[in-house]
Design a protein around this motif. Structure first.
Motif, short mmCIF file in Angstrom:
data_model
loop_
_atom_site.label_atom_id
_atom_site.label_comp_id
_atom_site.label_asym_id
_atom_site.label_seq_id
_atom_site.Cartn_x
_atom_site.Cartn_y
_atom_site.Cartn_z
N ASP A 1 206.28 11.48 52.33
CA ASP A 1 204.86 11.77 52.53
C ASP A 1 204.19 12.11 51.20
OD1 ASP A 1 205.55 11.48 55.18
OD2 ASP A 1 205.49 13.62 55.62
N ALA A 2 202.98 11.59 51.01
CA ALA A 2 202.20 11.89 49.81
C ALA A 2 200.72 11.74 50.14
CB ALA A 2 202.59 10.94 48.68
N PRO A 3 199.88 12.58 49.55
CA PRO A 3 198.45 12.52 49.85
C PRO A 3 197.83 11.14 49.61
CG PRO A 3 198.95 14.46 48.52
CD PRO A 3 200.20 13.64 48.59
N GLU A 4 198.33 10.41 48.61
CA GLU A 4 197.74 9.10 48.30
C GLU A 4 198.23 7.97 49.21
OE1 GLU A 4 201.32 9.69 45.63
OE2 GLU A 4 199.64 10.92 46.26
N THR A 5 199.38 8.14 49.86
CA THR A 5 199.90 7.08 50.72
C THR A 5 199.93 7.44 52.20
OG1 THR A 5 202.17 7.81 50.29
CG2 THR A 5 201.32 6.00 48.94
N GLY A 6 199.99 8.72 52.52
CA GLY A 6 200.00 9.13 53.92
C GLY A 6 201.33 9.72 54.35
N ARG A 7 201.55 9.69 55.66
CA ARG A 7 202.76 10.28 56.25
C ARG A 7 203.57 9.19 56.95
NH1 ARG A 7 201.46 14.87 60.00
NH2 ARG A 7 203.71 15.06 59.89
N PHE A 8 204.89 9.41 56.99
CA PHE A 8 205.80 8.41 57.53
C PHE A 8 206.85 9.03 58.44
CE2 PHE A 8 204.14 6.85 53.55
CZ PHE A 8 203.88 5.51 53.80
N ALA A 9 207.31 8.25 59.39
CA ALA A 9 208.45 8.60 60.25
C ALA A 9 209.18 7.29 60.54
CB ALA A 9 207.99 9.27 61.53
N ARG A 10 210.45 7.39 60.85
CA ARG A 10 211.24 6.18 61.14
C ARG A 10 211.98 6.34 62.46
NH1 ARG A 10 213.35 4.33 55.56
NH2 ARG A 10 211.38 4.11 54.45
N ILE A 11 212.02 5.24 63.20
CA ILE A 11 212.76 5.16 64.45
C ILE A 11 213.43 3.79 64.51
CG2 ILE A 11 211.18 6.73 65.65
CD1 ILE A 11 209.93 4.27 67.03
N HIS A 12 214.22 3.57 65.56
CA HIS A 12 214.80 2.25 65.84
C HIS A 12 214.51 1.92 67.29
CE1 HIS A 12 217.03 3.29 62.20
NE2 HIS A 12 217.20 1.99 62.05
N ASP A 13 214.24 0.66 67.56
CA ASP A 13 214.06 0.25 68.95
C ASP A 13 215.43 0.14 69.62
OD1 ASP A 13 215.16 -2.36 68.56
OD2 ASP A 13 213.19 -3.28 68.33
N PRO A 14 215.50 -0.10 70.93
CA PRO A 14 216.79 -0.14 71.62
C PRO A 14 217.76 -1.21 71.10
CG PRO A 14 215.03 0.11 73.22
CD PRO A 14 214.38 -0.17 71.88
#
Length: 126
Positions: A101-114
């Motif tokens: 996460d960074a103010p210039e790029t935003g926030r991120f999270a990661r998942i996987h589909d089934p």
């Protein structure tokens, strides 16, 4: 004359119907979904909101996503905290890291589909 945007994302699945349902149920992505909050199941396409799209080939040796995958889907989201809570409540593992996460790029999270496909959730900066 030129490209106006992404017209579709197509990929192979062991069980396309079940995977389509998973994406619709958990991420509100796919046929009958609308980026403006509406939901018309008769639509065969997904209506998205305008916004930034990143199109970027990565080096074959990247460790940005799993080495055994040729792609990673990145979905632009709003309300990432609520989405993370909803996914976690549904038993879906969500990975976050402060360094993503960074103010210039935003926030991120990661998942996987089934079926193990990597998905990055991206909330651009306000």
């Amino acid at each position: 004359m030129g490209v106006l945007g992404i017209g579709g994302i197509f990929f192979r699945a062991q069980d396309p119907d079940a995977l389509s349902k998973w994406y619709k149920d958990h991420l509100h992505v796919g046929a009958g979904c609308s980026g403006d909050g509406g939901d018309d199941p008769s639509d065969w396409f997904w209506r998205v909101q305008a916004g930034p799209v990143v199109f970027a080939p990565f080096k074959a040796t990247t460790d940005y996503f799993p080495a055994d995958k040729q792609h990673m889907l990145n979905l632009r989201v709003d309300g990432i905290d609520d989405m993370i809570a909803s996914l976690t409540a549904a038993g879906i593992a969500v990975e976050t890291r402060a360094e993503w996460d960074a103010p210039e790029t935003g926030r991120f999270a990661r998942i996987h589909d089934p079926e193990g496909n990597p998905i990055e959730l991206w909330q651009p900066p306000a």
